[in-house]
Design a protein around this motif. Structure first.
Motif, PDB file in Angstrom:
ATOM      1  N   TYR A 290     -10.236  -6.969  -9.777  1.00  0.00           N
ATOM      2  CA  TYR A 290     -10.646  -5.750 -10.379  1.00  0.00           C
ATOM      3  C   TYR A 290     -12.070  -5.236  -9.700  1.00  0.00           C
ATOM      4  O   TYR A 290     -12.351  -4.225  -9.642  1.00  0.00           O
ATOM      5  CB  TYR A 290     -10.593  -6.579 -11.795  1.00  0.00           C
ATOM      6  N   PHE A 291     -12.848  -6.169  -9.350  1.00  0.00           N
ATOM      7  CA  PHE A 291     -14.027  -6.196  -9.229  1.00  0.00           C
ATOM      8  C   PHE A 291     -14.423  -5.140  -7.312  1.00  0.00           C
ATOM      9  O   PHE A 291     -14.248  -4.061  -7.292  1.00  0.00           O
ATOM     10  CB  PHE A 291     -15.235  -6.492  -8.718  1.00  0.00           C
ATOM     11  N   ALA A 292     -13.259  -5.821  -6.693  1.00  0.00           N
ATOM     12  CA  ALA A 292     -13.065  -5.428  -5.190  1.00  0.00           C
ATOM     13  C   ALA A 292     -12.240  -3.941  -5.693  1.00  0.00           C
ATOM     14  O   ALA A 292     -12.210  -2.749  -5.014  1.00  0.00           O
ATOM     15  CB  ALA A 292     -11.685  -6.464  -4.934  1.00  0.00           C
ATOM     16  N   PHE A 293     -11.377  -3.425  -6.660  1.00  0.00           N
ATOM     17  CA  PHE A 293     -10.523  -2.058  -7.025  1.00  0.00           C
ATOM     18  C   PHE A 293     -12.260  -1.572  -7.146  1.00  0.00           C
ATOM     19  O   PHE A 293     -11.712  -0.227  -6.862  1.00  0.00           O
ATOM     20  CB  PHE A 293      -9.925  -2.649  -7.940  1.00  0.00           C
ATOM     21  N   ALA A 294     -12.626  -1.880  -8.418  1.00  0.00           N
ATOM     22  CA  ALA A 294     -13.629  -1.115  -8.609  1.00  0.00           C
ATOM     23  C   ALA A 294     -14.619  -0.489  -7.614  1.00  0.00           C
ATOM     24  O   ALA A 294     -15.085   0.922  -7.420  1.00  0.00           O
ATOM     25  CB  ALA A 294     -14.535  -1.701  -9.537  1.00  0.00           C
ATOM     26  N   PHE A 295     -14.551  -1.063  -6.569  1.00  0.00           N
ATOM     27  CA  PHE A 295     -15.545  -1.321  -5.314  1.00  0.00           C
ATOM     28  C   PHE A 295     -14.746   0.020  -4.733  1.00  0.00           C
ATOM     29  O   PHE A 295     -15.645   0.484  -3.719  1.00  0.00           O
ATOM     30  CB  PHE A 295     -15.633  -2.162  -4.639  1.00  0.00           C
ATOM     31  N   ILE A 296     -13.837  -0.130  -4.444  1.00  0.00           N
ATOM     32  CA  ILE A 296     -13.284   0.528  -3.903  1.00  0.00           C
ATOM     33  C   ILE A 296     -13.056   2.350  -4.259  1.00  0.00           C
ATOM     34  O   ILE A 296     -12.691   3.114  -3.125  1.00  0.00           O
ATOM     35  CB  ILE A 296     -11.618   0.083  -3.217  1.00  0.00           C
ATOM     36  N   ASN A 297     -12.875   2.005  -5.320  1.00  0.00           N
ATOM     37  CA  ASN A 297     -12.989   3.334  -6.515  1.00  0.00           C
ATOM     38  C   ASN A 297     -14.405   4.465  -5.746  1.00  0.00           C
ATOM     39  O   ASN A 297     -14.147   5.721  -6.472  1.00  0.00           O
ATOM     40  CB  ASN A 297     -12.688   3.032  -7.603  1.00  0.00           C
ATOM     41  N   THR A 298     -15.338   3.250  -6.065  1.00  0.00           N
ATOM     42  CA  THR A 298     -16.490   3.996  -5.501  1.00  0.00           C
ATOM     43  C   THR A 298     -16.430   5.217  -4.356  1.00  0.00           C
ATOM     44  O   THR A 298     -17.471   5.617  -3.741  1.00  0.00           O
ATOM     45  CB  THR A 298     -17.696   3.186  -5.404  1.00  0.00           C
TER      46      THR A 298
ATOM     47  N   MET B 290     -15.084  -0.876   6.944  1.00  0.00           N
ATOM     48  CA  MET B 290     -15.439  -1.709   5.454  1.00  0.00           C
ATOM     49  C   MET B 290     -14.740  -1.338   4.463  1.00  0.00           C
ATOM     50  O   MET B 290     -14.247  -2.722   3.667  1.00  0.00           O
ATOM     51  CB  MET B 290     -17.189  -1.748   5.183  1.00  0.00           C
ATOM     52  N   VAL B 291     -14.136  -0.662   3.780  1.00  0.00           N
ATOM     53  CA  VAL B 291     -13.256  -0.363   2.949  1.00  0.00           C
ATOM     54  C   VAL B 291     -11.867  -0.863   3.069  1.00  0.00           C
ATOM     55  O   VAL B 291     -11.554  -1.445   2.355  1.00  0.00           O
ATOM     56  CB  VAL B 291     -13.144   1.092   2.869  1.00  0.00           C
ATOM     57  N   TRP B 292     -11.612  -0.826   4.199  1.00  0.00           N
ATOM     58  CA  TRP B 292     -10.159  -1.115   4.499  1.00  0.00           C
ATOM     59  C   TRP B 292     -10.483  -2.697   4.192  1.00  0.00           C
ATOM     60  O   TRP B 292      -9.333  -3.717   4.276  1.00  0.00           O
ATOM     61  CB  TRP B 292      -9.594  -0.977   6.447  1.00  0.00           C
ATOM     62  N   ALA B 293     -10.930  -3.811   4.285  1.00  0.00           N
ATOM     63  CA  ALA B 293     -11.548  -4.779   4.691  1.00  0.00           C
ATOM     64  C   ALA B 293     -11.565  -5.226   2.969  1.00  0.00           C
ATOM     65  O   ALA B 293     -11.196  -6.264   2.214  1.00  0.00           O
ATOM     66  CB  ALA B 293     -12.964  -5.049   5.255  1.00  0.00           C
ATOM     67  N   VAL B 294     -12.449  -4.378   2.469  1.00  0.00           N
ATOM     68  CA  VAL B 294     -12.168  -4.269   0.624  1.00  0.00           C
ATOM     69  C   VAL B 294     -10.369  -4.441   0.004  1.00  0.00           C
ATOM     70  O   VAL B 294      -9.721  -5.125  -0.826  1.00  0.00           O
ATOM     71  CB  VAL B 294     -13.556  -3.937   0.506  1.00  0.00           C
ATOM     72  N   VAL B 295      -9.954  -3.367   0.278  1.00  0.00           N
ATOM     73  CA  VAL B 295      -8.713  -3.141   0.628  1.00  0.00           C
ATOM     74  C   VAL B 295      -7.637  -4.145   0.498  1.00  0.00           C
ATOM     75  O   VAL B 295      -6.992  -4.505  -0.554  1.00  0.00           O
ATOM     76  CB  VAL B 295      -8.145  -1.596   1.066  1.00  0.00           C
ATOM     77  N   LEU B 296      -8.217  -4.981   1.706  1.00  0.00           N
ATOM     78  CA  LEU B 296      -7.183  -6.024   2.261  1.00  0.00           C
ATOM     79  C   LEU B 296      -7.475  -7.383   1.098  1.00  0.00           C
ATOM     80  O   LEU B 296      -6.509  -8.010   1.105  1.00  0.00           O
ATOM     81  CB  LEU B 296      -6.568  -6.452   3.664  1.00  0.00           C
ATOM     82  N   LEU B 297      -8.566  -6.887   0.985  1.00  0.00           N
ATOM     83  CA  LEU B 297      -8.977  -8.588  -0.022  1.00  0.00           C
ATOM     84  C   LEU B 297      -8.805  -8.147  -1.056  1.00  0.00           C
ATOM     85  O   LEU B 297      -7.759  -9.347  -1.843  1.00  0.00           O
ATOM     86  CB  LEU B 297     -10.341  -8.353  -0.033  1.00  0.00           C
ATOM     87  N   CYS B 298      -9.044  -7.249  -1.420  1.00  0.00           N
ATOM     88  CA  CYS B 298      -7.998  -6.482  -3.078  1.00  0.00           C
ATOM     89  C   CYS B 298      -6.949  -7.371  -3.228  1.00  0.00           C
ATOM     90  O   CYS B 298      -6.370  -7.507  -4.714  1.00  0.00           O
ATOM     91  CB  CYS B 298      -8.796  -5.285  -3.592  1.00  0.00           C
ATOM     92  N   ALA B 299      -6.507  -6.559  -2.146  1.00  0.00           N
ATOM     93  CA  ALA B 299      -4.426  -6.818  -2.012  1.00  0.00           C
ATOM     94  C   ALA B 299      -4.701  -8.406  -2.120  1.00  0.00           C
ATOM     95  O   ALA B 299      -2.955  -8.405  -3.316  1.00  0.00           O
ATOM     96  CB  ALA B 299      -4.126  -5.958  -1.328  1.00  0.00           C
ATOM     97  N   ALA B 300      -4.606  -9.023  -1.056  1.00  0.00           N
ATOM     98  CA  ALA B 300      -4.100 -10.243  -1.313  1.00  0.00           C
ATOM     99  C   ALA B 300      -4.084 -11.039  -2.407  1.00  0.00           C
ATOM    100  O   ALA B 300      -4.572 -11.873  -2.818  1.00  0.00           O
ATOM    101  CB  ALA B 300      -5.301 -11.168  -0.264  1.00  0.00           C
ATOM    102  N   LEU B 301      -5.913 -11.006  -3.143  1.00  0.00           N
ATOM    103  CA  LEU B 301      -6.056 -11.374  -4.168  1.00  0.00           C
ATOM    104  C   LEU B 301      -5.287 -11.264  -5.537  1.00  0.00           C
ATOM    105  O   LEU B 301      -5.008 -11.897  -6.055  1.00  0.00           O
ATOM    106  CB  LEU B 301      -7.931 -11.139  -4.928  1.00  0.00           C
TER     107      LEU B 301
END
Length: 108
Positions: A48-56, A6-17
């Motif tokens: 940036y919300f995705a980045f903040a989520f990853i950082n949690t 799940m974290v990898w998916a959000v990392v890729l989503l964040c980077a894609a955005l």
């Protein structure tokens, strides 16, 4: 530190955005397209919300390194394939090394 799927998916989503916003910003800069700028203004907070989520889930050093490394590699590829910019062999090697770095950041 093993990163779950799940974290990898959000990392890729964040980077894609971020990559999409970079490309749209470049398009806006080259053409003056208000639509590109408007999309960037709508999508940037989501990134940036995705980045903040990853950082949690991960520390800032790993979060920043993962996302920013993928963004750099992605931006070079967007420049090459979308904007038809010339990319040297050394730059492609840099992308490959960036992907190795992302892999090593996920090793325990």
């Amino acid at each position: 530190m093993k990163i779950n799927l799940m974290v990898w998916a959000v990392v890729l989503l964040c980077a894609a955005l971020f990559i999409l916003c970079d490309g749209l910003s470049a398009h806006w800069g080259k053409t003056g397209s208000g639509r590109s700028l408007a999309i960037v203004m709508l999508l940037s907070p989501v990134g940036y919300f995705a980045f903040a989520f990853i950082n949690t889930r991960l520390n800032l050093a790993v979060t920043g390194a993962l996302v920013n490394t993928i963004v750099v590699a992605g931006a070079v590829l967007v420049g090459a394939f979308v904007f038809k910019e010339e990319v040297s062999k050394a730059q492609y090697l840099g992308i490959a090394l960036a992907l190795v770095a992302v892999t090593l950041l996920n090793v325990d």
